[in-house]
Design an enzyme around this catalytic site. Structure first.
Site, mmCIF file in Angstrom:
data_model
loop_
_atom_site.group_PDB
_atom_site.id
_atom_site.type_symbol
_atom_site.label_atom_id
_atom_site.label_comp_id
_atom_site.label_asym_id
_atom_site.label_seq_id
_atom_site.Cartn_x
_atom_site.Cartn_y
_atom_site.Cartn_z
ATOM 1 N N ASP A 225 7.521 -21.982 16.999
ATOM 2 C CA ASP A 225 7.450 -22.689 15.714
ATOM 3 C C ASP A 225 6.385 -21.990 14.881
ATOM 4 O O ASP A 225 5.904 -20.909 15.246
ATOM 5 C CB ASP A 225 7.195 -24.201 15.917
ATOM 6 N N ALA A 226 5.963 -22.609 13.791
ATOM 7 C CA ALA A 226 5.070 -21.904 12.847
ATOM 8 C C ALA A 226 3.672 -21.678 13.422
ATOM 9 O O ALA A 226 2.903 -20.876 12.918
ATOM 10 C CB ALA A 226 4.972 -22.703 11.552
ATOM 11 N N GLY A 227 3.390 -22.398 14.543
ATOM 12 C CA GLY A 227 2.050 -22.254 15.133
ATOM 13 C C GLY A 227 1.985 -21.138 16.153
ATOM 14 O O GLY A 227 2.943 -20.375 16.338
ATOM 15 N N ASN B 100 10.510 -18.215 22.987
ATOM 16 C CA ASN B 100 9.376 -17.338 23.278
ATOM 17 C C ASN B 100 8.954 -17.554 24.722
ATOM 18 O O ASN B 100 9.296 -18.567 25.353
ATOM 19 C CB ASN B 100 8.214 -17.669 22.322
ATOM 20 N N LEU C 12 6.337 -15.265 13.888
ATOM 21 C CA LEU C 12 7.464 -15.195 12.966
ATOM 22 C C LEU C 12 7.354 -16.307 11.921
ATOM 23 O O LEU C 12 6.958 -17.431 12.242
ATOM 24 C CB LEU C 12 8.791 -15.332 13.728
ATOM 25 N N HIS D 271 5.439 -17.169 27.410
ATOM 26 C CA HIS D 271 3.978 -17.032 27.372
ATOM 27 C C HIS D 271 3.440 -17.061 28.807
ATOM 28 O O HIS D 271 3.850 -17.921 29.600
ATOM 29 C CB HIS D 271 3.372 -18.170 26.543
#
Ligand code: GRF
Length: 198
Positions: free
Chosen positions: A138-140, A104, A92, A106
């Site tokens: 996050d962005a990663g 999220n 995202l 995992h």
């Protein structure tokens, strides 16, 4: 708390959240389910539960930025307090990440084995213990602050499917418990450290 849950596959983690939210004391309800593709079991589970659904396909957009804006708008329409990625296979972008807390899950013990093949990679590496992680997106790729983890032992003769199924039995419980505590008790983030509760 209002949850928007994003899925891309079978939706067993979504199903666990739907089942938990049926009990009002859980403190959260699934107000919508979003996906990046049609025809997945996760959407069927939402429909069976009478929960509104939406699909935003990357291929329907001229570029990634357009998809990022579109999915953020679809999510915002339901005014979530928490967005939960439950087997959602897209990263995202800022339009969503800057607007909502995104949780999220995992199927590995991050920072080990991030990415789309965490179970396969752990098995190939020969670890004896792996597990699952609930974290902020996050962005990663799977790099956000960790909220909760649970270990899962690898059995002799495990293949990717048997190991992933064993992880998922633990993962759905961890996700339900963690999201429920966040909804009922709130949380604080200091650097990379997340503390649940008031
Ligand atoms: C989960 O293990 C999730 O962590 C991973 O893929 C699986 C999705 O399972 N990304 P489901 O769609 O919730 O059944």
């Amino acid at each position: 708390a209002r949850l928007v849950v994003l899925v891309s596959g079978s939706g067993t983690n979504l199903q666990a959240l739907l089942d938990a939210a049926a009990d009002k004391s859980y403190g959260a309800e699934v107000v919508a389910v979003g996906a990046d593709r049609h025809g997945i079991e996760g959407l069927a589970r939402a429909e069976r539960a009478g929960v509104p659904t939406f699909v935003e396909r990357l291929s329907d957009h001229p570029d990634r930025a357009s998809w990022d804006e579109a999915i953020a708008a679809r999510i915002a329409a339901y005014e979530p307090s928490i967005v939960v990625c439950a087997g959602f296979m897209k990263i995202l972008g800022a339009p969503t990440l800057d607007a909502f807390p995104v949780v999220n899950t995992h199927p590995a013990l991050l920072p080990a084995f991030p990415g789309a093949h965490g179970v396969r990679d752990a098995l190939a590496y020969g670890v004896r213990v792996t597990g699952c992680t609930v974290m902020f997106a996050d962005a990663g790729v799977d790099t956000g602050p960790i909220i909760a983890q649970e270990p899962v032992r690898v059995h002799e003769g495990d293949d990717e499917q048997t190991l992933h199924e064993r992880i998922k039995t633990v993962e759905r419980v961890l996700l339900v418990e963690t999201v429920g505590r966040m909804a009922r008790e709130g949380w604080t983030v200091t650097g990379r450290h997340v503390r649940l509760g008031r």
